[in-house]
Motif scaffolding. Structure first.
Motif, short mmCIF file in Angstrom:
data_model
loop_
_atom_site.label_atom_id
_atom_site.label_comp_id
_atom_site.label_asym_id
_atom_site.label_seq_id
_atom_site.Cartn_x
_atom_site.Cartn_y
_atom_site.Cartn_z
N GLU A 5 12.07 -2.26 -4.26
CA GLU A 5 12.93 -2.42 -3.08
C GLU A 5 13.85 -1.21 -2.88
OE1 GLU A 5 13.53 -6.38 -4.49
OE2 GLU A 5 13.29 -7.15 -2.46
N GLY A 6 14.31 -0.62 -3.98
CA GLY A 6 15.13 0.59 -3.86
C GLY A 6 14.36 1.72 -3.20
N VAL A 7 13.09 1.86 -3.60
CA VAL A 7 12.26 2.92 -3.00
C VAL A 7 12.00 2.62 -1.52
CG1 VAL A 7 9.92 3.91 -3.03
CG2 VAL A 7 11.19 3.65 -5.17
N LEU A 8 11.77 1.35 -1.20
CA LEU A 8 11.56 0.99 0.22
C LEU A 8 12.81 1.32 1.04
CD1 LEU A 8 9.70 -2.45 -0.15
CD2 LEU A 8 8.69 -0.19 0.25
N ASP A 9 13.99 1.06 0.46
CA ASP A 9 15.23 1.40 1.17
C ASP A 9 15.32 2.90 1.44
OD1 ASP A 9 15.97 -1.23 1.19
OD2 ASP A 9 17.37 -1.07 -0.50
N GLU A 10 14.83 3.70 0.48
CA GLU A 10 14.88 5.16 0.65
C GLU A 10 13.95 5.63 1.78
OE1 GLU A 10 14.15 7.39 -2.99
OE2 GLU A 10 15.14 5.81 -4.12
N ILE A 11 12.77 5.00 1.87
CA ILE A 11 11.79 5.51 2.84
C ILE A 11 11.90 4.87 4.22
CG2 ILE A 11 10.17 6.12 1.00
CD1 ILE A 11 8.43 3.71 1.83
N ALA A 12 12.53 3.69 4.29
CA ALA A 12 12.57 2.96 5.57
C ALA A 12 13.06 3.83 6.74
CB ALA A 12 13.42 1.70 5.44
N PRO A 13 14.13 4.63 6.55
CA PRO A 13 14.65 5.38 7.71
C PRO A 13 13.68 6.44 8.25
CG PRO A 13 16.27 5.29 5.92
CD PRO A 13 15.00 4.76 5.36
N VAL A 14 12.71 6.87 7.45
CA VAL A 14 11.82 7.95 7.92
C VAL A 14 10.46 7.46 8.37
CG1 VAL A 14 12.96 9.60 6.37
CG2 VAL A 14 10.82 8.52 5.64
N LEU A 15 10.21 6.15 8.26
CA LEU A 15 8.87 5.65 8.60
C LEU A 15 8.70 5.51 10.10
CD1 LEU A 15 8.31 2.87 5.89
CD2 LEU A 15 7.31 5.18 5.94
N GLU A 16 7.54 5.95 10.60
CA GLU A 16 7.19 5.73 12.01
C GLU A 16 6.69 4.30 12.14
OE1 GLU A 16 7.40 8.16 14.29
OE2 GLU A 16 7.86 9.83 12.93
N GLY A 17 6.66 3.81 13.36
CA GLY A 17 6.23 2.42 13.61
C GLY A 17 4.79 2.15 13.21
N ASP A 18 3.94 3.22 13.18
CA ASP A 18 2.53 3.00 12.83
C ASP A 18 2.25 3.27 11.35
OD1 ASP A 18 2.93 5.69 12.86
OD2 ASP A 18 1.17 6.19 14.09
N ALA A 19 3.32 3.37 10.55
CA ALA A 19 3.12 3.65 9.12
C ALA A 19 2.53 2.42 8.42
CB ALA A 19 4.46 4.01 8.48
N VAL A 20 1.86 2.70 7.31
CA VAL A 20 1.32 1.63 6.47
C VAL A 20 1.91 1.80 5.08
CG1 VAL A 20 -0.77 0.56 5.54
CG2 VAL A 20 -0.85 1.70 7.77
N VAL A 21 2.53 0.73 4.56
CA VAL A 21 3.12 0.78 3.22
C VAL A 21 2.37 -0.22 2.34
CG1 VAL A 21 5.19 0.32 1.84
CG2 VAL A 21 5.38 1.51 4.05
N VAL A 22 1.83 0.29 1.25
CA VAL A 22 1.05 -0.53 0.32
C VAL A 22 1.79 -0.58 -1.00
CG1 VAL A 22 -1.19 -0.84 -0.81
CG2 VAL A 22 -1.07 0.35 1.42
N SER A 23 2.20 -1.78 -1.41
CA SER A 23 2.84 -1.92 -2.72
C SER A 23 1.77 -2.22 -3.76
CB SER A 23 3.86 -3.05 -2.69
OG SER A 23 4.23 -3.37 -4.02
N LEU A 24 1.79 -1.44 -4.85
CA LEU A 24 0.85 -1.67 -5.95
C LEU A 24 1.48 -2.52 -7.05
CD1 LEU A 24 -0.74 1.88 -6.43
CD2 LEU A 24 -1.27 0.14 -4.74
N ALA A 25 2.71 -2.98 -6.80
CA ALA A 25 3.49 -3.64 -7.86
C ALA A 25 3.07 -5.08 -8.08
CB ALA A 25 4.97 -3.59 -7.50
N ALA A 26 3.16 -5.49 -9.33
CA ALA A 26 2.98 -6.90 -9.65
C ALA A 26 4.17 -7.68 -9.12
CB ALA A 26 2.88 -7.07 -11.16
#
Ligand SMILES: NC(=O)C1=CN([C@@H]2O[C@H](COP(=O)(O)OP(=O)(O)OC[C@H]3O[C@@H](n4cnc5c(N)ncnc54)[C@H](O)[C@@H]3O)[C@@H](O)[C@H]2O)C=CC1
Ligand SMILES: O=C(O)[C@@H]1CCC=N1
Length: 288
Positions: free
Chosen positions: A74-95
């Motif tokens: 979640e910390g990493v998602l908070d870091e990247i959220a401001p720079v993501l475009e609307g068509d971005a795809v985020v894939v979490s590999l986490a358990a």
């Protein structure tokens, strides 16, 4: 398609190697790792851009793979959220980290996916399960993971079980490989020869299993000559209820996945920051 792998540790490096081996151009892969020294080593080893700034890497990518430990996601998602475009795809590999917790950290419109893969991505033989909100077009992500193995799509409630069987699964076989190699060496076999024998035996057995439509239990019968050596080994395994033990181990792993999902972010962050050593199987050596 440009991708970013955020948090290149054990799993991230396996996926990175598999993607490069599949022919993905290094110029299409952006990555992050910590600390900066590790990032520099990875950049040198693989000829890709590796930094420590997750937002910068995510800016370059069409698809962002988040490969940090569950508590750090979640910390990493908070870091990247401001720079993501609307068509971005985020894939979490986490358990353990559920889609709703991932989506909650990202701008509306960003496609969210969970992938459970395994270290065999390194050899392009991973078993990967994908899950995403209903209606998500997963074609592009399936194609990406097909580069490093075989991919299936599942409903999210199955992910904890799949994490146990597919994500942690290789550890079960490595445990067995270690125990068998140890037994061979303790019996006097040269360690290198024992390793070669056990590795090839496992590889051959897995290929044999995969090439057959018959259940594993039936194939096992083929090897079990009545009154023979395999029967003697199975008597010991059955007396120790190893099949039940394996079921309990799968259950424990799946439950841990559910527990990870319940960890509150602050606690999870504390745990992620701590340098937790990986549990090792205790070395048991029988006396010669
Ligand atoms: N290791 C495996 O075989 C599998 C792991 N997973 C999942 O993959 C994830 C990673 O697991 P491992 O690779 O085992 O852990 P790991 O600890 O080896 O790798 C995580 C990496 O992320 C880096 N990192 C930590 N915080 C960061 C940040 N804020 N920004 C950038 N990098 C950061 C760490 O330095 C480390 O190298 C976990 O969520 C786990 O559940 C899933 C399936 C299999
Ligand atoms: O041990 C773990 O938590 C990770 C997830 C699956 C395999 N390794």
């Amino acid at each position: 398609m440009d991708i970013a792998i955020l948090g290149v540790g054990s799993l991230g490096e396996a996926v990175l190697i598999g993607l490069l081996e599949s022919g993905m151009p290094p110029a299409q892969i952006w990555a992050t790792a910590q600390p900066a020294e590790r990032a520099a080593v990875l950049a040198d080893a693989y000829g890709i851009e590796v930094g420590t700034d997750n937002a910068s890497a995510a800016t370059e990518a069409d698809v962002v793979l988040v490969a940090v430990r569950p508590g750090a996601v979640e910390g990493v998602l908070d870091e990247i959220a401001p720079v993501l475009e609307g068509d971005a795809v985020v894939v979490s590999l986490a358990a353990g980290v559920p889609l709703r917790r991932i989506a909650a950290r990202l701008p509306e419109g960003v496609t969210t996916v969970r992938a459970m893969t395994n270290v065999a991505a390194r050899a392009r033989e991973a078993a990967t399960a994908l899950t995403a909100p209903d209606g998500t077009d997963l074609t592009e992500i399936e194609d990406l993971f097909d580069r490093v193995g075989v991919t299936v799509t599942v409903e999210e409630p199955m992910m904890d079980l799949i994490t146990a069987v597919g994500g942690s699964g290789p550890a079960f076989l490595f445990y067995l490989a270690d125990a068998m190699t140890t037994a061979a060496v303790d019996g006097g076999m040269d360690p290198h020869a024992a390793r070669v024998m056990v590795d090839q035996m496992l590889l051959g057995a897995c290929l044999h299993l995969q090439s057959s439509d018959r259940p594993a239990a039936e194939i096992l019968d083929d090897i079990t000559t009545p009154g023979g050596t395999t029967a003697a080994a199975l008597d010991v395994l059955n007396a120790a209820a190893v099949d039940d033990t394996v079921k309990r181990a799968v259950g424990a792993a799946a439950r841990r996945g559910r527990d990870l999902a319940r960890l509150t972010p602050p606690l999870a962050r504390v745990r992620a920051a701590a340098p937790s050593p990986r549990p090792r199987r205790p070395r048991r050596r029988s006396p010669r």
